[in-house]
Design a protein around this motif. Structure first.
Motif, short mmCIF file in Angstrom:
data_model
loop_
_atom_site.label_atom_id
_atom_site.label_comp_id
_atom_site.label_asym_id
_atom_site.label_seq_id
_atom_site.Cartn_x
_atom_site.Cartn_y
_atom_site.Cartn_z
N VAL A 295 17.25 -29.49 -29.36
CA VAL A 295 18.30 -28.71 -28.69
C VAL A 295 17.86 -28.32 -27.28
O VAL A 295 18.67 -28.29 -26.35
N SER A 296 16.56 -28.06 -27.14
CA SER A 296 16.05 -27.72 -25.81
C SER A 296 16.34 -28.86 -24.84
O SER A 296 16.82 -28.64 -23.71
N LYS A 297 16.08 -30.09 -25.30
CA LYS A 297 16.34 -31.27 -24.44
C LYS A 297 17.83 -31.35 -24.12
O LYS A 297 18.22 -31.60 -22.98
N GLU A 298 18.66 -31.12 -25.12
CA GLU A 298 20.12 -31.20 -24.90
C GLU A 298 20.58 -30.18 -23.87
O GLU A 298 21.36 -30.48 -22.96
N LEU A 299 20.05 -28.96 -24.01
CA LEU A 299 20.49 -27.89 -23.09
C LEU A 299 20.04 -28.20 -21.66
O LEU A 299 20.80 -28.04 -20.71
N LEU A 300 18.78 -28.66 -21.55
CA LEU A 300 18.25 -28.95 -20.20
C LEU A 300 18.98 -30.14 -19.57
O LEU A 300 19.21 -30.16 -18.35
N ALA A 301 19.37 -31.09 -20.41
CA ALA A 301 20.12 -32.23 -19.88
C ALA A 301 21.48 -31.77 -19.35
O ALA A 301 22.03 -32.34 -18.41
N GLU A 302 21.99 -30.72 -19.95
CA GLU A 302 23.30 -30.21 -19.55
C GLU A 302 23.22 -29.43 -18.24
O GLU A 302 24.03 -29.60 -17.34
N ASP A 303 22.17 -28.57 -18.15
CA ASP A 303 22.09 -27.70 -16.98
C ASP A 303 20.67 -27.11 -16.89
O ASP A 303 20.16 -26.60 -17.89
N SER A 304 20.10 -27.12 -15.71
CA SER A 304 18.74 -26.56 -15.57
C SER A 304 18.75 -25.04 -15.70
O SER A 304 17.69 -24.40 -15.79
N TYR A 305 19.93 -24.46 -15.74
CA TYR A 305 20.07 -23.02 -15.98
C TYR A 305 19.30 -22.60 -17.24
O TYR A 305 18.76 -21.51 -17.34
N TYR A 306 19.25 -23.53 -18.22
CA TYR A 306 18.65 -23.20 -19.53
C TYR A 306 17.13 -23.29 -19.54
O TYR A 306 16.53 -23.36 -20.61
N ASN A 307 16.54 -23.23 -18.36
CA ASN A 307 15.08 -23.27 -18.25
C ASN A 307 14.37 -22.17 -19.03
O ASN A 307 13.23 -22.33 -19.46
N VAL A 309 14.99 -21.06 -21.89
CA VAL A 309 14.97 -21.27 -23.34
C VAL A 309 13.61 -21.80 -23.78
O VAL A 309 13.07 -22.71 -23.16
N GLN A 310 13.07 -21.20 -24.82
CA GLN A 310 11.74 -21.62 -25.31
C GLN A 310 11.87 -22.51 -26.54
O GLN A 310 12.86 -22.44 -27.26
N THR A 311 10.84 -23.31 -26.76
CA THR A 311 10.81 -24.15 -27.96
C THR A 311 9.38 -24.30 -28.44
O THR A 311 8.50 -23.55 -27.99
N TRP A 312 9.12 -25.24 -29.33
CA TRP A 312 7.76 -25.45 -29.82
C TRP A 312 7.48 -26.95 -29.86
O TRP A 312 8.40 -27.77 -29.78
N ASP A 313 6.19 -27.27 -29.98
CA ASP A 313 5.79 -28.67 -29.89
C ASP A 313 5.33 -29.27 -31.21
O ASP A 313 5.47 -30.46 -31.44
N ASN A 314 4.72 -28.44 -32.03
CA ASN A 314 4.08 -29.02 -33.23
C ASN A 314 4.20 -28.08 -34.42
O ASN A 314 4.68 -26.95 -34.31
N ASP A 315 3.72 -28.59 -35.55
CA ASP A 315 3.85 -27.84 -36.81
C ASP A 315 3.12 -26.51 -36.78
O ASP A 315 3.57 -25.52 -37.36
N GLU A 316 1.97 -26.50 -36.09
CA GLU A 316 1.18 -25.27 -36.03
C GLU A 316 2.00 -24.15 -35.38
O GLU A 316 1.99 -23.01 -35.82
N GLU A 317 2.73 -24.53 -34.32
CA GLU A 317 3.56 -23.52 -33.64
C GLU A 317 4.74 -23.11 -34.51
O GLU A 317 5.16 -21.96 -34.47
N THR A 318 5.25 -24.05 -35.29
CA THR A 318 6.36 -23.70 -36.20
C THR A 318 5.89 -22.64 -37.19
O THR A 318 6.63 -21.73 -37.53
N LYS A 319 4.64 -22.76 -37.61
CA LYS A 319 4.10 -21.80 -38.59
C LYS A 319 4.06 -20.38 -38.03
O LYS A 319 4.02 -19.41 -38.78
N LEU A 320 4.02 -20.27 -36.69
CA LEU A 320 3.93 -18.95 -36.08
C LEU A 320 5.29 -18.38 -35.70
O LEU A 320 5.38 -17.26 -35.20
N LEU A 321 6.34 -19.16 -35.94
CA LEU A 321 7.67 -18.73 -35.48
C LEU A 321 8.06 -17.34 -35.99
O LEU A 321 8.66 -16.56 -35.26
#
Ligand SMILES: NC(=O)c1ccc[n+]([C@@H]2O[C@H](COP(=O)([O-])OP(=O)(O)OC[C@H]3O[C@@H](n4cnc5c(N)ncnc54)[C@H](O)[C@@H]3O)[C@@H](O)[C@H]2O)c1
Ligand SMILES: Nc1ncnc2c1ncn2[C@@H]1O[C@H](COP(=O)(O)OP(=O)(O)OP(=O)(O)O)[C@@H](O)[C@H]1O
Length: 569
Positions: A295-307, A309-321
C-alpha cells in the motif's frame, strides 16, 4: 458390505477392533484383514451375533428407561441368542477356524484396549505439556511486566487479572483489587516488553503508545461497572445470582497516535478510500499512519504527499508492530480482518473494521461514514468484542512428538482438517484433553472459534454462536455417519487430532482457509485457545452487532409473516 461379501472379506469384529486397526502400533501387530473362508455357517453365526448385539442394546436402553422388568426379558433374549449362536457352532464344518477367529478377536480386543489407554495417556501428556507452556508464557509476560513501572492508578496484581481476562478464566470476584475505577488498565498490555531481537528499540516505541482502560458495561449501562461471575454458597445454598456482563468498553487514557491500515488488495474502491482516509487522519487528527509495504508503494505512486506514511520491511519489524500501533483500521471484508489478525502473533491492538466486502460479519462499520465512525472511536469509549483465537501446533510422528514450530499457528475463525485433493475418506482420531472423543470418517473436521461459527462451521451444519460465548466448536464436514452431530466444547480444553497409521491418505490442515499443511499418518495437530484475542470495535455492542449481521448478512430465519385472515382456533 453385505453378508455375502463378508464371507470373503473381513469381519468387522467390534468397535475396539476397528480402533485397534487405526492405532499406530497396531500396524506392526496386526496380520491385516482377517481372512474368512466362504462358508454358510459364518453367515448364520454373524446373524446370531448381530441378534445378540441388538438384544444387548435393547437391554441397556430398557434398563435406564423401564427398570428391572425389561432388563429381565431382554436378558432372556440375550441368553437365547447366545444359545442360538453356540448351537450353530457344532453344525459348522469349519468349527476350528471359527474358534480361532473368536480367540483372535478376543486377543485383538485386549490389544485395542491397551492401545487406546496408551493413546489416551499420550494425549493427556501432550495436553498437560501445552497447558504448562501456556502458563509459562503468561508467567514470563508477568515477570517482564513487573520490571516495568506499573500504572499509578492500578494495584500491583492487575496483570494477573488481565491475564485471566485474556485467557477468559473466571476472574476473582474481589473488586477491591481492581483498578480503582472498576476496569482493567491497558498499561500492562501496551507497556509489555516485546519478545524480539531488539528490546531496546521496542522499549523506545512503547512511550508512543496510547494507554486505555477496559471496563464492563453493567446490564447494558455503559457505566463502567465491573461485575464478575459470582458463585455464592452461603448457608449451603449454591447460587449464581450475580452474572458478569461481558460487554467490554474501551476508554482511552491518552489519545491514540498511530493507526495501521490493512486493506484488501486489487480493489480500486478500497485504494481510493484508503488514500482519502489516510489524508483525513493526517490533516484532521494529526495521526501517524502505518500501511503494508504494497500500500505504501501504491500511495507513493499516486502522490508524493504520502511521504509521511510509514511501513515495514521484514518479518522482524512486523513482530514489533503491536508496540507501535494504537488502532488497526481494516478496509475490506471478513478476509481482511482475518489477514490483519494473522499479522499479530501476540497482542493485537483494537481493530476498527470498515465493510467493503460482500458479507461482513466482523466488519460492522459503514465506510461511507468513516469520519463519524473514526471520530467516535478516537474519542472513545467504545464497545469491543474480544474474539478468541485458536493456537495450533503440528506434531510430526517422525519428530518423536516434538512440536514442529516453537510459535503456534493462530486462527481467528477455524482450523480445518480435510481430505485435500484425496478422494478417500478422511480418517481422524480426536481427543479432548485426555479423553477420546471420536473418530471422524468423512470429508474432515472443523475446529472453530465462536467468531468462526458463522463461517465454514456454519456451512458444515454447526450452530451459530455469539462471539463472546466461551467455547470451541467441533464440527464434522460431511461425516459418513447418521449420528455425528456437531459439538461445542468449553474454551479451556486442548484438542488433539491424529491421523492414524492405517488412514488411506494424508489429511490437510488449514488455518482461516490459508497455510495448508499436510498431515501424514502418525502426525497430529493440537489446538487450544490462545491467550491473545482479537479486540474488534463494535458499531453498537457485541450482541447488537452479532444479531444485525446474522439478520442482514445471512437473512437468518427470514420468512413472510402469515396473514391474520384465515383459519383460527
Ligand atoms: N463452505 C464454506 O462456507 C467455506 C469454505 C472454505 C472457507 N470458508 C471460510 O472462509 C474463511 C476465509 O475467508 P476469506 O474471506 O479469506 O475467504 P473467501 O474470500 O473465500 O471468503 C469466504 C466467505 O466467508 C465469509 N467469512 C469469513 N469469515 C467469516 C465469519 N467469521 N463469519 C461469517 N462469514 C465469514 C467471508 O465474508 C466470505 O464471504 C475461512 O476461515 C472459512 O471460514 C468457508
Ligand atoms: N492486506 C491483505 N493482504 C493480502 N491478502 C489480503 C489482504 N486483505 C485481504 N486479503 C485476502 O483477500 C481475500 C478477500 O478479502 P475479503 O474477504 O476482505 O474481501 P471479499 O472477498 O471481497 O469480501 P467478503 O469476504 O465479504 O466476501 C481474502 O482471502 C483475504 O485473505
Amino acid at each position: 458390505m453385505s453378508l455375502d461379501e463378508l464371507t470373503e472379506k473381513e469381519l468387522p469384529v467390534s468397535e475396539e477392533i476397528q480402533f485397534a486397526q487405526s492405532s499406530s502400533k497396531f500396524r506392526t501387530l496386526s496380520p491385516g484383514p482377517i481372512p474368512i473362508p466362504a462358508a454358510p455357517s459364518i453367515r448364520s453365526l454373524a446373524e446370531s451375533v448381530s441378534d445378540a448385539r441388538a438384544n444387548v442394546d435393547v437391554m441397556a436402553s430398557h434398563q435406564s428407561e423401564n427398570g428391572t422388568i425389561s432388563t429381565a426379558s431382554s436378558t432372556v433374549s440375550l441368553i437365547e441368542s447366545e444359545k442360538a449362536a453356540y448351537e450353530y457352532l457344532p453344525q459348522t464344518p469349519i468349527k476350528s477356524t471359527d474358534a480361532h477367529l473368536v480367540e483372535f478377536s478376543e486377543a485383538m480386543r485386549t490389544v485395542a484396549k491397551a492401545l487406546r489407554r496408551v493413546a489416551e495417556g499420550k494425549a493427556a501428556a501432550q495436553a498437560e505439556a501445552t497447558e504448562w507452556k501456556r502458563k509459562y508464557e503468561l508467567e514470563t509476560a508477568q515477570k517482564q511486566q513487573s520490571k516495568i513501572k506499573g500504572c499509578s492508578c492500578c494495584s500491583s496484581n492487575n496483570l494477573e487479572k488481565l491475564a485471566s481476562q485474556l485467557t477468559l478464566e473466571t476472574p476473582v470476584s474481589d473488586q477491591s483489587v481492581c483498578c480503582g475505577k472498576h476496569g482493567i488498565c491497558s498499561h500492562e498490555v501496551l507497556q509489555d516488553e516485546v519478545p524480539g531481537p531488539n528490546p531496546r528499540s521496542s522499549h523506545k516505541m512503547v512511550g508512543r503508545k496510547a494507554s486505555f482502560k477496559l471496563s464492563w458495561g453493567c446490564n447494558g449501562d455503559k457505566n463502567g461497572q465491573h461485575k464478575h461471575d459470582f458463585v455464592s454458597f452461603e448457608k449451603g445454598d449454591i447460587t449464581t445470582a450475580e452474572r458478569s456482563n461481558k460487554q467490554i468498553l474501551l476508554k482511552w487514557e491518552s489519545p491514540p497516535q498511530t493507526v495501521l491500515f490493512i486493506t484488501k488488495p486489487n480493489s480500486n474502491s478500497v485504494r481510493v478510500l484508503c488514500a482519502e482516509m489516510v489524508r483525513w487522519l493526517k490533516e484532521h487528527k494529526n495521526l501517524n499512519v502505518f500501511v503494508e509495504p504494497r500500500v505504501s508503494k501504491e500511495l507513493l505512486a499516486e502522490d508524493s504527499y504520502y511521504n509521511f506514511v510509514q511501513t515495514w520491511d521484514n518479518d522482524e519489524e512486523t513482530k514489533l508492530l503491536h508496540t507501535k500501533v494504537d488502532l488497526i483500521v481494516t478496509l475490506g471484508g471478513d478476509g481482511t480482518v482475518l489477514w490483519a489478525a494473522s499479522l499479530f502473533k501476540g497482542p493485537v491492538p483494537p481493530v476498527v473494521a470498515f465493510a467493503l466486502g460482500s458479507l461482513g460479519f466482523m466488519t460492522p462499520f459503514p465506510s461511507e461514514q468513516y469520519r463519524e465512525c473514526l471520530d467516535n472511536v478516537l474519542n472513545g469509549p467504545f464497545s469491543i468484542t474480544l474474539r478468541n483465537r485458536l493456537q495450533c501446533h503440528v506434531i510430526r510422528d517422525a519428530a518423536k512428538d516434538e512440536l514442529e514450530t516453537e510459535e503456534p499457528i493462530l486462527a481467528l475463525n477455524e482450523v480445518t482438517i480435510d481430505r485435500g485433493i484425496s478422494s478417500y475418506l478422511t480418517y481422524l482420531e480426536c481427543y479432548c484433553d485426555s479423553s477420546f472423543v471420536t473418530c471422524v470418517q468423512g470429508d474432515g473436521l472443523i475446529i472453530s472459534t465462536t467468531s468462526g461459527s458463522t463461517a465454514y462451521s456454519l456451512a458444515a451444519g454447526g450452530s451459530m454462536v455469539h462471539p463472546q460465548v466461551p467455547g470451541i466448536l467441533f464440527t464434522p464436514i460431511c461425516p459418513h455417519s447418521l449420528s455425528f452431530r456437531p459439538l461445542i466444547l468449553p474454551e479451556s480444553v486442548t484438542l488433539r487430532v491424529q491421523v492414524p497409521f492405517n488412514s488411506r491418505g494424508q489429511a490437510w490442515a488449514s488455518f482461516d482457509g490459508k497455510d495448508r499443511k499436510m498431515l501424514s499418518p502418525g502426525d497430529a495437530l493440537i489446538c487450544s485457545i490462545s491467550p491473545w484475542p482479537v479486540p474488534t470495535a463494535c458499531l453498537v455492542d457485541s450482541t447488537t452487532d452479532f444479531l444485525r449481521s446474522i439478520h442482514e448478512g445471512l437473512h437468518w430465519n427470514l420468512r413472510k409473516t402469515q396473514s391474520f385472515d384465515g383459519p383460527r382456533e
